[in-house]
Design a protein around this motif. Structure first.
Motif, PDB file in Angstrom:
ATOM      1  N   GLY A 100      57.429  54.077  39.442  1.00  9.52           N
ATOM      2  CA  GLY A 100      56.597  53.039  40.029  1.00  9.52           C
ATOM      3  C   GLY A 100      55.776  52.328  38.972  1.00  9.52           C
ATOM      4  N   THR A 101      54.852  51.495  39.434  1.00  9.83           N
ATOM      5  CA  THR A 101      53.995  50.709  38.553  1.00  9.83           C
ATOM      6  C   THR A 101      52.661  51.397  38.373  1.00  9.83           C
ATOM      7  OG1 THR A 101      55.045  48.665  39.325  1.00  9.83           O
ATOM      8  CG2 THR A 101      52.934  48.447  38.192  1.00  9.83           C
ATOM      9  N   VAL A 102      52.217  51.490  37.133  1.00 14.67           N
ATOM     10  CA  VAL A 102      50.973  52.175  36.816  1.00 14.67           C
ATOM     11  C   VAL A 102      49.785  51.242  37.020  1.00 14.67           C
ATOM     12  CG1 VAL A 102      49.639  53.272  34.977  1.00 14.67           C
ATOM     13  CG2 VAL A 102      52.085  53.754  35.197  1.00 14.67           C
ATOM     14  N   ARG A 103      48.789  51.758  37.739  1.00 16.97           N
ATOM     15  CA  ARG A 103      47.563  50.997  37.968  1.00 16.97           C
ATOM     16  C   ARG A 103      46.457  51.399  36.999  1.00 16.97           C
ATOM     17  NH1 ARG A 103      45.645  51.771  43.807  1.00 16.97           N
ATOM     18  NH2 ARG A 103      44.995  53.793  42.949  1.00 16.97           N
ATOM     19  N   GLY A 104      46.460  52.672  36.591  1.00 19.55           N
ATOM     20  CA  GLY A 104      45.432  53.157  35.674  1.00 19.55           C
ATOM     21  C   GLY A 104      45.790  54.532  35.144  1.00 19.55           C
ATOM     22  N   VAL A 105      45.195  54.877  34.007  1.00 17.52           N
ATOM     23  CA  VAL A 105      45.471  56.168  33.356  1.00 17.52           C
ATOM     24  C   VAL A 105      44.150  56.799  32.953  1.00 17.52           C
ATOM     25  CG1 VAL A 105      46.567  57.310  31.396  1.00 17.52           C
ATOM     26  CG2 VAL A 105      47.714  55.384  32.499  1.00 17.52           C
ATOM     27  N   GLU A 106      44.038  58.103  33.171  1.00 15.81           N
ATOM     28  CA  GLU A 106      42.816  58.821  32.837  1.00 15.81           C
ATOM     29  C   GLU A 106      43.176  60.155  32.163  1.00 15.81           C
ATOM     30  OE1 GLU A 106      39.185  61.091  35.220  1.00 15.81           O
ATOM     31  OE2 GLU A 106      40.250  59.429  36.164  1.00 15.81           O
ATOM     32  N   PRO A 107      42.555  60.482  31.041  1.00 16.99           N
ATOM     33  CA  PRO A 107      42.846  61.767  30.387  1.00 16.99           C
ATOM     34  C   PRO A 107      42.309  62.933  31.218  1.00 16.99           C
ATOM     35  CG  PRO A 107      41.036  60.653  29.268  1.00 16.99           C
ATOM     36  CD  PRO A 107      41.570  59.680  30.278  1.00 16.99           C
ATOM     37  N   LEU A 108      43.021  64.038  31.180  1.00 15.88           N
ATOM     38  CA  LEU A 108      42.598  65.259  31.847  1.00 15.88           C
ATOM     39  C   LEU A 108      42.275  66.300  30.792  1.00 15.88           C
ATOM     40  CD1 LEU A 108      45.182  65.530  34.773  1.00 15.88           C
ATOM     41  CD2 LEU A 108      42.827  64.693  34.887  1.00 15.88           C
ATOM     42  N   LEU A 168      47.483  63.623  30.983  1.00 18.61           N
ATOM     43  CA  LEU A 168      46.908  62.417  31.572  1.00 18.61           C
ATOM     44  C   LEU A 168      47.206  62.370  33.068  1.00 18.61           C
ATOM     45  CD1 LEU A 168      48.450  60.031  28.901  1.00 18.61           C
ATOM     46  CD2 LEU A 168      46.066  60.757  28.920  1.00 18.61           C
ATOM     47  N   ARG A 169      46.314  61.757  33.826  1.00 21.96           N
ATOM     48  CA  ARG A 169      46.600  61.448  35.221  1.00 21.96           C
ATOM     49  C   ARG A 169      46.834  59.953  35.346  1.00 21.96           C
ATOM     50  NH1 ARG A 169      41.846  61.815  39.128  1.00 21.96           N
ATOM     51  NH2 ARG A 169      41.741  59.587  38.665  1.00 21.96           N
ATOM     52  N   ALA A 170      47.935  59.590  35.972  1.00 23.09           N
ATOM     53  CA  ALA A 170      48.262  58.179  36.166  1.00 23.09           C
ATOM     54  C   ALA A 170      48.209  57.849  37.649  1.00 23.09           C
ATOM     55  CB  ALA A 170      49.648  57.870  35.600  1.00 23.09           C
ATOM     56  N   ASP A 171      47.542  56.748  37.977  1.00 22.22           N
ATOM     57  CA  ASP A 171      47.501  56.236  39.341  1.00 22.22           C
ATOM     58  C   ASP A 171      48.565  55.160  39.481  1.00 22.22           C
ATOM     59  OD1 ASP A 171      45.296  57.864  39.799  1.00 22.22           O
ATOM     60  OD2 ASP A 171      43.880  56.296  39.223  1.00 22.22           O
ATOM     61  N   LEU A 172      49.428  55.313  40.490  1.00 18.46           N
ATOM     62  CA  LEU A 172      50.464  54.324  40.739  1.00 18.46           C
ATOM     63  C   LEU A 172      50.009  53.357  41.834  1.00 18.46           C
ATOM     64  CD1 LEU A 172      53.638  56.623  40.684  1.00 18.46           C
ATOM     65  CD2 LEU A 172      52.468  55.502  38.771  1.00 18.46           C
ATOM     66  N   THR A 173      50.581  52.159  41.826  1.00  9.89           N
ATOM     67  CA  THR A 173      50.151  51.143  42.781  1.00  9.89           C
ATOM     68  C   THR A 173      50.509  51.501  44.218  1.00  9.89           C
ATOM     69  OG1 THR A 173      52.208  49.922  42.340  1.00  9.89           O
ATOM     70  CG2 THR A 173      50.249  49.258  41.101  1.00  9.89           C
ATOM     71  N   ASP A 174      51.432  52.437  44.422  1.00  8.34           N
ATOM     72  CA  ASP A 174      51.767  52.853  45.787  1.00  8.34           C
ATOM     73  C   ASP A 174      50.828  53.933  46.315  1.00  8.34           C
ATOM     74  OD1 ASP A 174      52.553  55.146  44.468  1.00  8.34           O
ATOM     75  OD2 ASP A 174      54.689  54.945  44.906  1.00  8.34           O
ATOM     76  N   GLY A 175      49.790  54.267  45.528  1.00  7.13           N
ATOM     77  CA  GLY A 175      48.797  55.228  45.968  1.00  7.13           C
ATOM     78  C   GLY A 175      49.006  56.639  45.452  1.00  7.13           C
ATOM     79  N   ARG A 176      50.147  56.917  44.862  1.00  7.50           N
ATOM     80  CA  ARG A 176      50.401  58.257  44.343  1.00  7.50           C
ATOM     81  C   ARG A 176      49.664  58.481  43.022  1.00  7.50           C
ATOM     82  NH1 ARG A 176      56.510  58.964  43.504  1.00  7.50           N
ATOM     83  NH2 ARG A 176      56.374  56.716  43.065  1.00  7.50           N
ATOM     84  N   GLN A 177      49.348  59.748  42.772  1.00 11.68           N
ATOM     85  CA  GLN A 177      48.800  60.158  41.488  1.00 11.68           C
ATOM     86  C   GLN A 177      49.745  61.179  40.870  1.00 11.68           C
ATOM     87  OE1 GLN A 177      44.855  61.608  42.540  1.00 11.68           O
ATOM     88  NE2 GLN A 177      43.947  59.683  41.836  1.00 11.68           N
ATOM     89  N   ASP A 205      57.865  65.289  23.934  1.00 10.25           N
ATOM     90  CA  ASP A 205      58.561  65.608  25.174  1.00 10.25           C
ATOM     91  C   ASP A 205      57.608  65.399  26.341  1.00 10.25           C
ATOM     92  OD1 ASP A 205      60.773  66.345  23.687  1.00 10.25           O
ATOM     93  OD2 ASP A 205      60.204  68.463  23.621  1.00 10.25           O
ATOM     94  N   VAL A 206      58.104  64.726  27.380  1.00  7.39           N
ATOM     95  CA  VAL A 206      57.250  64.330  28.498  1.00  7.39           C
ATOM     96  C   VAL A 206      57.657  65.070  29.760  1.00  7.39           C
ATOM     97  CG1 VAL A 206      56.378  62.398  29.862  1.00  7.39           C
ATOM     98  CG2 VAL A 206      57.031  62.034  27.470  1.00  7.39           C
ATOM     99  N   LEU A 207      56.646  65.574  30.454  1.00  5.56           N
ATOM    100  CA  LEU A 207      56.822  66.237  31.739  1.00  5.56           C
ATOM    101  C   LEU A 207      55.916  65.516  32.735  1.00  5.56           C
ATOM    102  CD1 LEU A 207      57.994  69.000  33.042  1.00  5.56           C
ATOM    103  CD2 LEU A 207      55.692  69.868  32.639  1.00  5.56           C
ATOM    104  N   VAL A 208      56.485  65.107  33.867  1.00  4.74           N
ATOM    105  CA  VAL A 208      55.706  64.406  34.889  1.00  4.74           C
ATOM    106  C   VAL A 208      55.784  65.185  36.193  1.00  4.74           C
ATOM    107  CG1 VAL A 208      55.333  62.249  36.141  1.00  4.74           C
ATOM    108  CG2 VAL A 208      56.249  62.188  33.808  1.00  4.74           C
ATOM    109  N   THR A 209      54.620  65.523  36.738  1.00  8.89           N
ATOM    110  CA  THR A 209      54.558  66.235  38.008  1.00  8.89           C
ATOM    111  C   THR A 209      53.627  65.499  38.965  1.00  8.89           C
ATOM    112  OG1 THR A 209      52.637  67.607  37.445  1.00  8.89           O
ATOM    113  CG2 THR A 209      54.809  68.427  36.770  1.00  8.89           C
ATOM    114  N   GLU A 210      53.696  65.908  40.225  1.00 13.89           N
ATOM    115  CA  GLU A 210      52.706  65.413  41.168  1.00 13.89           C
ATOM    116  C   GLU A 210      51.320  65.902  40.748  1.00 13.89           C
ATOM    117  OE1 GLU A 210      52.677  67.082  45.071  1.00 13.89           O
ATOM    118  OE2 GLU A 210      53.311  69.058  44.383  1.00 13.89           O
ATOM    119  N   HIS A 211      50.293  65.140  41.116  1.00 15.58           N
ATOM    120  CA  HIS A 211      48.918  65.579  40.901  1.00 15.58           C
ATOM    121  C   HIS A 211      48.462  66.331  42.136  1.00 15.58           C
ATOM    122  CE1 HIS A 211      44.469  65.105  41.111  1.00 15.58           C
ATOM    123  NE2 HIS A 211      44.581  65.429  39.834  1.00 15.58           N
TER     124      HIS A 211
END
Length: 331
Positions: free
Chosen positions: A20-28, A37-46, A100-106
């Motif tokens: 999806g499209t990224v709306r914002g990024v915040e370090p964790l 990092l936590r990324a907020d997507l425009t569809d409301g998912r984190q 190496d990148v790993l992406v999971t649900e928040h």
């Protein structure tokens, strides 16, 4: 010093383009050598984006390939219906970021060690953790040791795998000029090889279930998710007790053991007090505690940990190592 990879918002957007499209990024906070990092997507998912840097020069041997290990552990645990983050994406191409990148649900929640629980709630969470462990250990594999091919630490039997793990950390100690009792540790592993050989089924072990990796539901403080499965391995379920209490050297938490039994498992440790239960189980636990103490002592050098806590951390780990070797030699 082991430095984290710098990741820009544009790089995160490129990595997540398929989601999806990224709306914002915040370090964790919390990652010791990965950028989280936590990324907020425009569809409301984190989502959570975890980047392990491409530079492996300052990693311990078992840490090579850990991004793939964590991804695989999440997939297996999630398939078994266990509370871990859903794996959404992996990227090891290095096309967008140097790592190496790993992406999971928040997963929303509060980390256990920051929750300020009272005694009764803590005991309940510990039993729930024991039940989680028992569920995880029902997942079996076909090879022992650390699963990542990059580590070179997979073997056909548990005695072979554990001996290789010990040799790897001793090699790391030499590389970083950290004194360890090489001869005593090798002798202990050799002396108790037959006890290690009683472990004949590779079972999935998280190996890092301390409270900082346990996320609780903020309302009812139930176990929301077990995080950071990068240390996962195929081996003896007893190894889990070490990762859950990394500076422990005596009794094992009876509530964790009780929860484990509630879920139909038995680790052979009786009520958790040394001298109760199966002597062979306590011998294996002492071997694993000795090995883990070596990891803790060695890792502070390449990671260049600093602060007043380091002296106590290393001192306790070294004292535990000596105690375990003394007890193993007396067995």
């Amino acid at each position: 010093m082991l430095t984290k990879t710098t990741v820009t918002e544009d790089q995160v957007a490129a990595v997540l383009a398929s989601l999806g499209t990224v709306r914002g990024v915040e370090p964790l906070a919390g990652g010791l050598f990965a950028t989280v990092l936590r990324a907020d997507l425009t569809d409301g998912r984190q989502v959570v984006v975890k980047v392990t840097g491409a530079d492996t020069a300052r990693l311990l041997r078992y840490e090579h390939g850990i991004a793939g290990t964590e991804a695989h552990a999440y997939l297996l645990a999630r398939r078994a219906g266990l509370p871990v983050p859903a794996l959404l994406h992996t990227d090891r191409s290095r096309e967008h970021v140097d790592g190496d990148v790993l992406v999971t649900e928040h997963v929303p929640g509060v980390l256990w060690h920051q929750a300020g629980l009272d005694g009764e709630t803590t005991r309940r969470v510990r039993r729930e953790l024991g039940r989680f462990m028992a569920g995880l250990h029902r997942i079996t594999g076909d090879r022992f040791g650390y699963p990542a091919p990059e580590s070179g630490l997979g073997r056909a039997t548990w005695p072979e795998a554990f001996a290789a793990m010990v040799e790897a950390v001793l090699d790391d100690a030499v590389r970083w000029d950290v004194p360890l009792p090489h001869g005593r540790l090798r002798a202990a592993v050799d002396a108790h090889a037959e006890v290690l050989a009683t472990v004949t089924t590779p079972r999935l072990v998280h190996a890092d279930l301390w409270p900082g990796n346990i996320l609780l539901d903020p309302a009812g403080h139930g176990l929301a998710a077990a995080l950071d499965a990068e240390r996962a391995l195929w081996g003896d379920p007893l190894f889990e007790m070490v990762g859950a209490d990394q500076l422990g050297a005596g009794a094992v938490d009876p509530d964790v053991l009780g929860g484990y039994r509630d879920a139909g498992g038995d680790l052979g440790l009786g009520d958790g007090t040394p001298g109760h239960g199966d002597p062979a189980a306590w011998t294996r636990l002492r071997l694993y505690r000795a090995y883990f103490a070596c990891l803790l002592v060695v890792e502070v050098v390449p990671r260049a940990y600093s602060g007043d806590w380091v002296t106590g951390y290393v001192g306790t780990s070294r004292a535990n190592l000596e105690r375990m070797l003394d007890e193993l030699e007396a067995a």
